[in-house]
Design an enzyme around this catalytic site. Sequence first.
Site, PDB file in Angstrom:
ATOM      1  CD  GLU A  40      -4.094   9.114  -7.904  1.00 25.08           C
ATOM      2  OE1 GLU A  40      -3.588  10.211  -8.160  1.00 25.08           O
ATOM      3  OE2 GLU A  40      -5.037   8.613  -8.529  1.00 25.08           O
ATOM      4  CB  ILE A  73      -7.437  -1.869  -9.411  1.00 26.18           C
ATOM      5  CG1 ILE A  73      -6.275  -2.607  -8.719  1.00 26.18           C
ATOM      6  CG2 ILE A  73      -6.997  -1.244 -10.741  1.00 26.18           C
ATOM      7  CD1 ILE A  73      -5.146  -1.719  -8.174  1.00 26.18           C
ATOM      8  N   GLY A 122       0.862  -1.179   0.000  1.00 24.07           N
ATOM      9  CA  GLY A 122       0.000   0.000   0.000  1.00 24.07           C
ATOM     10  C   GLY A 122       0.896   1.226   0.000  1.00 24.07           C
TER      11      GLY A 122
HETATM   12  C1  LIG Z   1     -11.287   3.477  -3.442  1.00 24.27           C
HETATM   13  C2  LIG Z   1      -9.821   3.316  -3.692  1.00 24.27           C
HETATM   14  C3  LIG Z   1      -9.332   3.432  -4.976  1.00 24.27           C
HETATM   15  C4  LIG Z   1      -7.985   3.196  -5.239  1.00 24.27           C
HETATM   16  N1  LIG Z   1      -7.517   3.210  -6.531  1.00 24.27           N
HETATM   17  C5  LIG Z   1      -6.279   2.724  -6.791  1.00 24.27           C
HETATM   18  C6  LIG Z   1      -5.851   2.473  -8.139  1.00 24.27           C
HETATM   19  O1  LIG Z   1      -6.574   2.758  -9.096  1.00 24.27           O
HETATM   20  N2  LIG Z   1      -4.646   1.904  -8.344  1.00 24.27           N
HETATM   21  C7  LIG Z   1      -3.819   1.560  -7.327  1.00 24.27           C
HETATM   22  O2  LIG Z   1      -2.740   1.005  -7.585  1.00 24.27           O
HETATM   23  N3  LIG Z   1      -4.161   1.806  -6.017  1.00 24.27           N
HETATM   24  C8  LIG Z   1      -5.381   2.364  -5.742  1.00 24.27           C
HETATM   25  N4  LIG Z   1      -5.771   2.575  -4.437  1.00 24.27           N
HETATM   26  C9  LIG Z   1      -4.854   2.230  -3.362  1.00 24.27           C
HETATM   27  C10 LIG Z   1      -4.380   3.434  -2.550  1.00 24.27           C
HETATM   28  O3  LIG Z   1      -3.444   4.176  -3.278  1.00 24.27           O
HETATM   29  C11 LIG Z   1      -3.840   2.898  -1.210  1.00 24.27           C
HETATM   30  O4  LIG Z   1      -4.986   2.496  -0.469  1.00 24.27           O
HETATM   31  C12 LIG Z   1      -3.036   3.912  -0.461  1.00 24.27           C
HETATM   32  O5  LIG Z   1      -1.784   4.104  -1.086  1.00 24.27           O
HETATM   33  C13 LIG Z   1      -2.774   3.521   0.998  1.00 24.27           C
HETATM   34  O6  LIG Z   1      -2.318   2.213   1.120  1.00 24.27           O
HETATM   35  P1  LIG Z   1      -3.042   1.239   2.181  1.00 24.27           P
HETATM   36  O7  LIG Z   1      -4.504   1.333   1.925  1.00 24.27           O
HETATM   37  O8  LIG Z   1      -2.423  -0.103   2.073  1.00 24.27           O
HETATM   38  O9  LIG Z   1      -2.779   1.879   3.589  1.00 24.27           O
HETATM   39  P2  LIG Z   1      -1.513   1.556   4.552  1.00 24.27           P
HETATM   40  O10 LIG Z   1      -0.259   1.700   3.774  1.00 24.27           O
HETATM   41  O11 LIG Z   1      -1.755   0.267   5.257  1.00 24.27           O
HETATM   42  O12 LIG Z   1      -1.603   2.763   5.573  1.00 24.27           O
HETATM   43  C14 LIG Z   1      -2.407   2.718   6.768  1.00 24.27           C
HETATM   44  C15 LIG Z   1      -2.104   3.988   7.560  1.00 24.27           C
HETATM   45  O13 LIG Z   1      -0.731   4.006   7.952  1.00 24.27           O
HETATM   46  C16 LIG Z   1      -0.109   5.205   7.508  1.00 24.27           C
HETATM   47  N5  LIG Z   1       1.283   4.933   7.153  1.00 24.27           N
HETATM   48  C17 LIG Z   1       1.759   3.949   6.355  1.00 24.27           C
HETATM   49  N6  LIG Z   1       3.080   4.025   6.249  1.00 24.27           N
HETATM   50  C18 LIG Z   1       3.462   5.097   6.984  1.00 24.27           C
HETATM   51  C19 LIG Z   1       4.705   5.720   7.267  1.00 24.27           C
HETATM   52  N7  LIG Z   1       5.856   5.263   6.762  1.00 24.27           N
HETATM   53  N8  LIG Z   1       4.718   6.803   8.070  1.00 24.27           N
HETATM   54  C20 LIG Z   1       3.555   7.297   8.571  1.00 24.27           C
HETATM   55  N9  LIG Z   1       2.347   6.756   8.343  1.00 24.27           N
HETATM   56  C21 LIG Z   1       2.302   5.677   7.541  1.00 24.27           C
HETATM   57  C22 LIG Z   1      -0.929   5.652   6.305  1.00 24.27           C
HETATM   58  O14 LIG Z   1      -0.793   7.038   6.045  1.00 24.27           O
HETATM   59  C23 LIG Z   1      -2.333   5.274   6.752  1.00 24.27           C
HETATM   60  O15 LIG Z   1      -2.832   6.280   7.583  1.00 24.27           O
HETATM   61  C24 LIG Z   1      -7.103   2.896  -4.164  1.00 24.27           C
HETATM   62  C25 LIG Z   1      -7.604   2.838  -2.852  1.00 24.27           C
HETATM   63  C26 LIG Z   1      -8.938   3.023  -2.611  1.00 24.27           C
HETATM   64  C27 LIG Z   1      -9.450   2.899  -1.197  1.00 24.27           C
END
Ligand SMILES: Cc1cc2nc3c(=O)[nH]c(=O)nc-3n(C[C@H](O)[C@H](O)[C@H](O)COP(=O)(O)OP(=O)(O)OC[C@H]3O[C@@H](n4cnc5c(N)ncnc54)[C@H](O)[C@@H]3O)c2cc1C
Length: 387
Positions: A364, A156, A130
């Site tokens: 993003e 996605i 993520g």
């Molecule tokens: C409806 C929707 C549409 C999407 N569309 C796409 C798409 O078209 N293509 C695609 O590839 N992806 C897509 N995404 C994925 C999206 O980009 C990710 O959900 C996002 O990057 C966050 O990753 P995660 O959900 O795994 O959260 P996590 O990485 O698990 O994060 C959880 C929390 O921890 C925090 N965190 C994580 N790492 C750190 C750090 N190092 N320091 C401080 N805080 C941190 C985050 O900010 C967040 O608050 C989509 C997501 C959703 C929900």
Amino acid sequence: MIRDPARLDALLADTRSFVRGRWHPLEDQVDRTDEIPCAFVDELRRKGFFGWSIPEAYGGLGLTAEELVLCAMELSQSSVALRARVGTNTGIGSEGLVADGTEVQKARWLPRMARGELTGCLALTEPDAGSEATNIQTTARRDGDHYVLNGTKRFITNAPVADVFTVIARTEEGTRGHAGLTAFLVERGPGLRTGEPYRKMGQAGSPVSDVVFEDCRVPANHVIGEKEGVGFQTVMKVLNKQRLHLAALCTGPAIRMLDLAVAHTSKREQFGQSVASFQLVQAMIADCRTEIFAARSMILEAARARDRGEDVALTASMCKYFASEMCGRVADRCVQMFGGSGYIADFCPIERYYRDVRLFRLYEGTSQIHQLNIAKLTLREHEVGLR
Ligand SMILES: Cc1cc2nc3c(=O)[nH]c(=O)nc-3n(C[C@H](O)[C@H](O)[C@H](O)COP(=O)(O)OP(=O)(O)OC[C@H]3O[C@@H](n4cnc5c(N)ncnc54)[C@H](O)[C@@H]3O)c2cc1C
């Protein structure tokens, strides 16, 4: 950079009247049915909305960054599903090809994406990749003149309706991080399965799902740029442009929400006068207007810098961070200005917008990831004596 002001003004005016005349009356229906009517998608195709950022040589409008963000701010003064339907083709679904595709690849896919005959998407995120986007487990093993893909992509946008998928997979066994990642253009077909659209907090009408690869055979010449191992660089090019685009797409809904709140508070009377005449309400209007102006100004400045060929990694990140957070604050204040009606979907669209825009701070790059990025790049500038 604005190439032809008169042409751009015409496009902006046309977009504005289309959004108000055709989309606003449909918003409730799309929210209830979780679907954009096919006939309406055809209309989007005919109007050329899918091709805004695709180069003219491939049938698009080839908008510059400045033109694109101005158009995006106009298109997005609406519920998010509208721009999400076309937004992968004008953004993350086509930009990998635009940035790094070979001529043959561009000629093969971009004209049909520009016409909206093919819907594209970007499949980067995975269950364990993520915020740590390079922790990709999807593999692509070379087998003769094909690669065989296995793995699962998560969240996605437009996957359920997509025809072509920009997929980041690991081609080099044993590598970690961004090394050994390769970008593919994968067409829907055997071995690629998209899941049921998720039930979401908002953005009804914008389908999002898993994408599963099970021994999916992809021709070797579908590697973007026909270069193995540079997939993460391609993604970063996509995201740097997309962050500006998305920042603009966060600004449009804020403009629309404030318009609705100003109209409501001017009409609604309490204590014998319009609620807009109360200074505490005016403070909320002023804060929204000021923050929208700040977002718009920084996005335009960054877009112009990108058009001049400058590196916008830092400014694009700042724009995405600020505009998405700004939109959340505006949504919250606008619900407040509507009072109880702001909470009731039957009474006004603000409740829906409030839910729709929550996602902006998550995808993003979450706000936290952008904060880290902005700080990292600032400290790096300091180290090399640029500041
Ligand atoms: C409806 C929707 C549409 C999407 N569309 C796409 C798409 O078209 N293509 C695609 O590839 N992806 C897509 N995404 C994925 C999206 O980009 C990710 O959900 C996002 O990057 C966050 O990753 P995660 O959900 O795994 O959260 P996590 O990485 O698990 O994060 C959880 C929390 O921890 C925090 N965190 C994580 N790492 C750190 C750090 N190092 N320091 C401080 N805080 C941190 C985050 O900010 C967040 O608050 C989509 C997501 C959703 C929900």
